[in-house]
Design an enzyme around this catalytic site. Structure first.
Site, PDB file in Angstrom:
ATOM      1  N   PHE A  11       0.825  -1.215   0.000  1.00  0.00           N
ATOM      2  CA  PHE A  11       0.000   0.000   0.000  1.00  0.00           C
ATOM      3  C   PHE A  11       0.858   1.264   0.000  1.00  0.00           C
ATOM      4  O   PHE A  11       0.527   2.247  -0.645  1.00  0.00           O
ATOM      5  CB  PHE A  11      -0.936  -0.023   1.210  1.00  0.00           C
ATOM      6  CG  PHE A  11      -2.184   0.770   1.011  1.00  0.00           C
ATOM      7  CD1 PHE A  11      -3.255   0.259   0.311  1.00  0.00           C
ATOM      8  CD2 PHE A  11      -2.300   2.053   1.524  1.00  0.00           C
ATOM      9  CE1 PHE A  11      -4.421   0.997   0.112  1.00  0.00           C
ATOM     10  CE2 PHE A  11      -3.461   2.804   1.342  1.00  0.00           C
ATOM     11  CZ  PHE A  11      -4.522   2.267   0.635  1.00  0.00           C
ATOM     12  N   LEU A  43      -5.129  -5.618   4.919  1.00  0.00           N
ATOM     13  CA  LEU A  43      -6.261  -6.521   5.154  1.00  0.00           C
ATOM     14  C   LEU A  43      -6.077  -7.876   4.478  1.00  0.00           C
ATOM     15  O   LEU A  43      -6.711  -8.852   4.887  1.00  0.00           O
ATOM     16  CB  LEU A  43      -7.570  -5.882   4.666  1.00  0.00           C
ATOM     17  CG  LEU A  43      -8.237  -4.884   5.601  1.00  0.00           C
ATOM     18  CD1 LEU A  43      -9.558  -4.399   4.986  1.00  0.00           C
ATOM     19  CD2 LEU A  43      -8.523  -5.511   6.968  1.00  0.00           C
ATOM     20  N   GLU A  44      -5.240  -7.927   3.447  1.00  0.00           N
ATOM     21  CA  GLU A  44      -5.018  -9.198   2.757  1.00  0.00           C
ATOM     22  C   GLU A  44      -3.934 -10.054   3.425  1.00  0.00           C
ATOM     23  O   GLU A  44      -3.752 -11.229   3.066  1.00  0.00           O
ATOM     24  CB  GLU A  44      -4.618  -8.962   1.296  1.00  0.00           C
ATOM     25  CG  GLU A  44      -5.747  -8.583   0.376  1.00  0.00           C
ATOM     26  CD  GLU A  44      -6.314  -7.192   0.635  1.00  0.00           C
ATOM     27  OE1 GLU A  44      -7.526  -7.109   0.911  1.00  0.00           O
ATOM     28  OE2 GLU A  44      -5.557  -6.201   0.596  1.00  0.00           O
ATOM     29  N   GLU A  71      -9.110  10.016   7.034  1.00  0.00           N
ATOM     30  CA  GLU A  71     -10.171  10.871   7.572  1.00  0.00           C
ATOM     31  C   GLU A  71     -11.320  10.081   8.168  1.00  0.00           C
ATOM     32  O   GLU A  71     -12.155  10.648   8.875  1.00  0.00           O
ATOM     33  CB  GLU A  71     -10.708  11.772   6.452  1.00  0.00           C
ATOM     34  CG  GLU A  71      -9.691  12.756   5.919  1.00  0.00           C
ATOM     35  CD  GLU A  71     -10.260  13.553   4.745  1.00  0.00           C
ATOM     36  OE1 GLU A  71     -11.487  13.683   4.648  1.00  0.00           O
ATOM     37  OE2 GLU A  71      -9.456  14.032   3.937  1.00  0.00           O
ATOM     38  N   HIS A  74     -12.143   3.964   8.444  1.00  0.00           N
ATOM     39  CA  HIS A  74     -11.436   2.881   7.729  1.00  0.00           C
ATOM     40  C   HIS A  74     -10.128   2.504   8.424  1.00  0.00           C
ATOM     41  O   HIS A  74      -9.741   1.334   8.423  1.00  0.00           O
ATOM     42  CB  HIS A  74     -11.159   3.336   6.295  1.00  0.00           C
ATOM     43  CG  HIS A  74     -10.649   2.251   5.404  1.00  0.00           C
ATOM     44  ND1 HIS A  74     -11.335   1.083   5.163  1.00  0.00           N
ATOM     45  CD2 HIS A  74      -9.507   2.144   4.672  1.00  0.00           C
ATOM     46  CE1 HIS A  74     -10.653   0.317   4.342  1.00  0.00           C
ATOM     47  NE2 HIS A  74      -9.531   0.947   4.033  1.00  0.00           N
TER      48      HIS A  74
HETATM   49  N1  LIG Z   1      -5.834   2.233   4.030  1.00  0.00           N
HETATM   50  C1  LIG Z   1      -4.878   1.278   4.008  1.00  0.00           C
HETATM   51  C2  LIG Z   1      -5.116   0.045   3.398  1.00  0.00           C
HETATM   52  N2  LIG Z   1      -6.315  -0.196   2.836  1.00  0.00           N
HETATM   53  C3  LIG Z   1      -6.550  -1.249   1.898  1.00  0.00           C
HETATM   54  C4  LIG Z   1      -6.938  -2.557   2.546  1.00  0.00           C
HETATM   55  O1  LIG Z   1      -5.842  -3.125   3.257  1.00  0.00           O
HETATM   56  C5  LIG Z   1      -7.384  -3.559   1.501  1.00  0.00           C
HETATM   57  O2  LIG Z   1      -6.347  -3.798   0.584  1.00  0.00           O
HETATM   58  C6  LIG Z   1      -8.607  -3.109   0.729  1.00  0.00           C
HETATM   59  O3  LIG Z   1      -9.650  -2.778   1.615  1.00  0.00           O
HETATM   60  C7  LIG Z   1      -9.102  -4.243  -0.206  1.00  0.00           C
HETATM   61  O4  LIG Z   1      -9.432  -5.400   0.530  1.00  0.00           O
HETATM   62  N3  LIG Z   1      -4.160  -0.914   3.383  1.00  0.00           N
HETATM   63  C8  LIG Z   1      -2.930  -0.686   3.949  1.00  0.00           C
HETATM   64  O5  LIG Z   1      -2.051  -1.575   3.926  1.00  0.00           O
HETATM   65  N4  LIG Z   1      -2.680   0.522   4.528  1.00  0.00           N
HETATM   66  C9  LIG Z   1      -3.616   1.501   4.581  1.00  0.00           C
HETATM   67  O6  LIG Z   1      -3.320   2.596   5.136  1.00  0.00           O
HETATM   68  C1  LIG Z   2      -6.358   3.279   6.459  1.00  0.00           C
HETATM   69  C2  LIG Z   2      -6.896   4.632   6.304  1.00  0.00           C
HETATM   70  O1  LIG Z   2      -7.448   5.169   7.234  1.00  0.00           O
HETATM   71  C3  LIG Z   2      -6.745   5.403   5.064  1.00  0.00           C
HETATM   72  O2  LIG Z   2      -5.845   4.949   4.117  1.00  0.00           O
HETATM   73  C4  LIG Z   2      -8.083   5.649   4.436  1.00  0.00           C
HETATM   74  O3  LIG Z   2      -8.244   7.008   4.376  1.00  0.00           O
HETATM   75  P1  LIG Z   2      -9.670   7.732   4.512  1.00  0.00           P
HETATM   76  O4  LIG Z   2     -10.197   7.391   5.878  1.00  0.00           O
HETATM   77  O5  LIG Z   2      -9.316   9.175   4.386  1.00  0.00           O
HETATM   78  O6  LIG Z   2     -10.507   7.186   3.403  1.00  0.00           O
END
Ligand SMILES: Nc1c(NC[C@H](O)[C@H](O)[C@H](O)CO)[nH]c(=O)[nH]c1=O
Ligand SMILES: CC(=O)[C@@H](O)COP(=O)(O)O
Length: 138
Positions: A11, A43-44, A71, A74
């Site tokens: 990511f 998450l994976e 923000e 999530h």
């Molecule tokens: N926001 C971040 C994510 N988000 C993505 C999820 O991990 C996942 O890949 C998606 O929801 C699809 O299933 N991942 C990170 O590693 N770091 C982040 O800050």
């Molecule tokens: C993991 C997070 O909170 C981030 O990457 C997602 O951002 P947002 O909450 O601004 O959609």
């Protein structure tokens, strides 16, 4: 001698490269071999390790990733559920080190990922190897 799987979430690629350097160096310093698998996000990571563990090819696993607060809610989902998934694997007697950073901003992540500073990738690898040794002992 052990064979370790590093599962890394791309990511934040530049931050993960530092975690990877630290993890690989720690595994090699301990005299073990490793390979790496890449997934999109934190998450994976638990699912990837669960699938790999089924193969029986690996003695220990290291999960590497960076979650930076945005923000919305999530952040709580990604940070909490990735840790929960890894802990579930640990309680299933899979030797896993958690190297997923959960931080407020990029500056915090750099300090923790950099092998010359907090070296959390190296620490996660050492944790995985420690669990592996306990598994062999008991
Ligand atoms: N926001 C971040 C994510 N988000 C993505 C999820 O991990 C996942 O890949 C998606 O929801 C699809 O299933 N991942 C990170 O590693 N770091 C982040 O800050
Ligand atoms: C993991 C997070 O909170 C981030 O990457 C997602 O951002 P947002 O909450 O601004 O959609």
């Amino acid at each position: 001698m052990a064979h370790v799987l590093i599962a890394e979430a791309r990511f934040y690629a530049h931050l993960n490269d530092m975690l990877l350097d630290g993890a690989r160096a720690a595994i090699e310093a301990a005299g073990h071999s490793h390979e790496t698998v890449t997934v999109p996000g934190a998450l994976e990571l638990p699912g990837a390790i669960a699938l790999a563990a089924e193969s029986g090819k690996y003695d220990a696993f290291v999960a590497l990733g960076v979650v930076i607060r945005g923000e919305t809610y999530h952040f709580e989902i990604v940070a909490g559920e990735s840790a929960r998934g890894l802990m579930a694997l640990t309680m299933d007697t899979i030797a896993v080190g958690n190297g997923i950073l959960t931080v407020e901003n990029e500056a915090q992540a750099i300090v923790r990922a950099d092998p010359k500073q907090a070296n959390k990738g190296g620490g996660a690898a050492e944790a995985a190897l420690a669990l592996m040794e306990l598994k062999r002992r008991f």
